[in-house]
Design a protein around this motif. Sequence first.
Motif, PDB file in Angstrom:
ATOM      1  N   UNK A   1       0.772  -1.242  -0.070  1.00 30.69           N
ATOM      2  CA  UNK A   1       0.003   0.021   0.026  1.00 30.69           C
ATOM      3  C   UNK A   1       0.906   1.241  -0.101  1.00 30.69           C
ATOM      4  N   UNK A   2       0.361   2.288  -0.681  1.00 26.47           N
ATOM      5  CA  UNK A   2       0.949   3.575  -0.548  1.00 26.47           C
ATOM      6  C   UNK A   2       0.698   4.250   0.873  1.00 26.47           C
ATOM      7  N   UNK A   3       1.428   4.982   1.619  1.00 22.24           N
ATOM      8  CA  UNK A   3       1.216   5.199   2.832  1.00 22.24           C
ATOM      9  C   UNK A   3       1.595   6.665   3.231  1.00 22.24           C
ATOM     10  N   UNK A   4       1.441   7.307   4.262  1.00 23.53           N
ATOM     11  CA  UNK A   4       1.950   8.342   4.927  1.00 23.53           C
ATOM     12  C   UNK A   4       2.064   7.989   6.502  1.00 23.53           C
ATOM     13  N   UNK A   5       3.083   8.848   7.062  1.00 23.42           N
ATOM     14  CA  UNK A   5       3.249   8.458   8.485  1.00 23.42           C
ATOM     15  C   UNK A   5       3.597   9.877   9.127  1.00 23.42           C
ATOM     16  N   UNK A   6       3.253   9.637  10.636  1.00 20.93           N
ATOM     17  CA  UNK A   6       3.323  10.675  11.499  1.00 20.93           C
ATOM     18  C   UNK A   6       3.944  10.120  13.022  1.00 20.93           C
ATOM     19  N   UNK A   7       4.934  10.888  13.230  1.00 20.74           N
ATOM     20  CA  UNK A   7       5.650  10.371  14.536  1.00 20.74           C
ATOM     21  C   UNK A   7       5.030  11.863  15.595  1.00 20.74           C
ATOM     22  N   UNK A   8       4.256  11.273  16.462  1.00 23.22           N
ATOM     23  CA  UNK A   8       3.980  12.053  17.588  1.00 23.22           C
ATOM     24  C   UNK A   8       3.836  11.416  18.939  1.00 23.22           C
ATOM     25  N   UNK A   9       4.539  12.308  19.977  1.00 24.94           N
ATOM     26  CA  UNK A   9       4.982  11.619  21.286  1.00 24.94           C
ATOM     27  C   UNK A   9       5.529  10.234  21.131  1.00 24.94           C
ATOM     28  N   UNK A  10       6.669  10.256  20.225  1.00 23.71           N
ATOM     29  CA  UNK A  10       7.317   9.053  20.204  1.00 23.71           C
ATOM     30  C   UNK A  10       6.775   7.806  19.604  1.00 23.71           C
ATOM     31  N   UNK A  11       5.502   7.875  19.177  1.00 27.45           N
ATOM     32  CA  UNK A  11       4.648   7.021  18.568  1.00 27.45           C
ATOM     33  C   UNK A  11       4.578   6.871  16.994  1.00 27.45           C
ATOM     34  N   UNK A  12       4.659   5.961  16.241  1.00 29.42           N
ATOM     35  CA  UNK A  12       4.652   5.969  15.036  1.00 29.42           C
ATOM     36  C   UNK A  12       3.199   5.687  14.489  1.00 29.42           C
ATOM     37  N   UNK A  13       2.774   6.414  13.602  1.00 28.40           N
ATOM     38  CA  UNK A  13       1.396   6.104  12.751  1.00 28.40           C
ATOM     39  C   UNK A  13       1.610   6.106  11.467  1.00 28.40           C
ATOM     40  N   UNK A  14       0.984   4.983  10.958  1.00 28.47           N
ATOM     41  CA  UNK A  14       1.079   5.028   9.373  1.00 28.47           C
ATOM     42  C   UNK A  14      -0.339   5.018   8.789  1.00 28.47           C
TER      43      UNK A  14
ATOM     44  N   UNK B   1     -14.946  13.024   7.938  1.00 25.97           N
ATOM     45  CA  UNK B   1     -14.522  13.718   6.524  1.00 25.97           C
ATOM     46  C   UNK B   1     -13.394  14.684   6.803  1.00 25.97           C
ATOM     47  N   UNK B   2     -13.279  15.188   7.930  1.00 28.66           N
ATOM     48  CA  UNK B   2     -12.231  16.242   8.344  1.00 28.66           C
ATOM     49  C   UNK B   2     -10.926  15.359   8.705  1.00 28.66           C
ATOM     50  N   UNK B   3     -11.243  14.228   9.577  1.00 26.31           N
ATOM     51  CA  UNK B   3     -10.051  13.211  10.081  1.00 26.31           C
ATOM     52  C   UNK B   3      -9.488  12.689   9.128  1.00 26.31           C
ATOM     53  N   UNK B   4     -10.394  12.116   7.756  1.00 24.79           N
ATOM     54  CA  UNK B   4      -9.817  11.348   6.540  1.00 24.79           C
ATOM     55  C   UNK B   4      -9.228  12.232   5.690  1.00 24.79           C
ATOM     56  N   UNK B   5      -9.500  13.541   5.472  1.00 28.42           N
ATOM     57  CA  UNK B   5      -8.701  14.649   4.589  1.00 28.42           C
ATOM     58  C   UNK B   5      -7.401  14.746   5.453  1.00 28.42           C
ATOM     59  N   UNK B   6      -7.465  14.846   6.574  1.00 23.92           N
ATOM     60  CA  UNK B   6      -6.067  15.238   7.309  1.00 23.92           C
ATOM     61  C   UNK B   6      -5.209  13.881   7.317  1.00 23.92           C
ATOM     62  N   UNK B   7      -5.687  12.852   7.132  1.00 20.31           N
ATOM     63  CA  UNK B   7      -4.872  11.444   7.113  1.00 20.31           C
ATOM     64  C   UNK B   7      -4.453  11.448   5.685  1.00 20.31           C
ATOM     65  N   UNK B   8      -5.222  11.785   4.643  1.00 17.39           N
ATOM     66  CA  UNK B   8      -4.976  11.731   3.431  1.00 17.39           C
ATOM     67  C   UNK B   8      -3.817  12.793   2.888  1.00 17.39           C
ATOM     68  N   UNK B   9      -3.900  13.991   3.692  1.00 15.39           N
ATOM     69  CA  UNK B   9      -2.740  14.997   3.432  1.00 15.39           C
ATOM     70  C   UNK B   9      -1.574  14.324   3.903  1.00 15.39           C
ATOM     71  N   UNK B  10      -1.671  13.634   4.973  1.00 16.20           N
ATOM     72  CA  UNK B  10      -0.153  13.216   5.821  1.00 16.20           C
ATOM     73  C   UNK B  10       0.282  12.126   4.450  1.00 16.20           C
ATOM     74  N   UNK B  11      -0.572  11.276   3.990  1.00  9.89           N
ATOM     75  CA  UNK B  11      -0.219  10.345   3.055  1.00  9.89           C
ATOM     76  C   UNK B  11       0.325  11.160   1.773  1.00  9.89           C
ATOM     77  N   UNK B  12      -0.415  12.195   1.162  1.00 12.10           N
ATOM     78  CA  UNK B  12       0.261  12.912  -0.140  1.00 12.10           C
ATOM     79  C   UNK B  12       1.347  13.547   0.290  1.00 12.10           C
ATOM     80  N   UNK B  13       1.825  13.824   1.771  1.00 13.63           N
ATOM     81  CA  UNK B  13       2.964  14.450   1.995  1.00 13.63           C
ATOM     82  C   UNK B  13       4.150  13.715   1.723  1.00 13.63           C
ATOM     83  N   UNK B  14       4.095  12.344   2.196  1.00 10.79           N
ATOM     84  CA  UNK B  14       4.994  11.282   1.798  1.00 10.79           C
ATOM     85  C   UNK B  14       5.338  11.538   0.453  1.00 10.79           C
TER      86      UNK B  14
END
Length: 173
Positions: free
Chosen positions: A52-65, A123-136
């Motif tokens: 899968x294509x992905x985006x990621x965020x590290x927050x408070x020492x935790x990795x989220x894909x 929709x707002x949360x999904x859009x933010x997640x999709x922006x994280x994905x596109x940032x990658x």
Amino acid sequence: MPARSLRSGKRRSMRRSDREIKDFDEIVKVLEKCDAVRIAFNGEDYPYVVPLSFGMRVQDGRLRLYFHSACEGRKIDLIEKDNRVCFEADCSHRLALDEEQGNCTTEYESVIGVGRISFVYGDEEKTEALRILMKHYGREDFAFNPAVVPRTAVFVLEAESITGKRRIKRAKA
């Protein structure tokens, strides 16, 4: 986040510890180079692996894909049954030949981990997640069609443990 056995909670040693990437920030840098993550789902009879294509965020020492897909299909069904997954990403592949010695190896960097995957709602949360994905992929400014977001499944994988490994053959001096 060092590698941990899920059964004992103790660190499991890597067979080739000389290749292990122990620093969390270095593991994240490897992921930044990767263009796909493979997720292994708990299938009915056999594991089911999908790239899968992905985006990621590290927050408070935790990795989220973050991932996206159609709203129906096998992976959606498998997530609903069991959200525990294994993930893998690799990059920097290069065949390293030693013609003098008559052998070869492959150079690589890789990341493997486990975690739980869940759906992102709203929709707002999904859009933010999709922006994280596109940032990658270098396109965080991409304008999503608002009509598409509700018809897109978005999910996040919260990494519970993660390891990295690197094999770079050293040139002879």
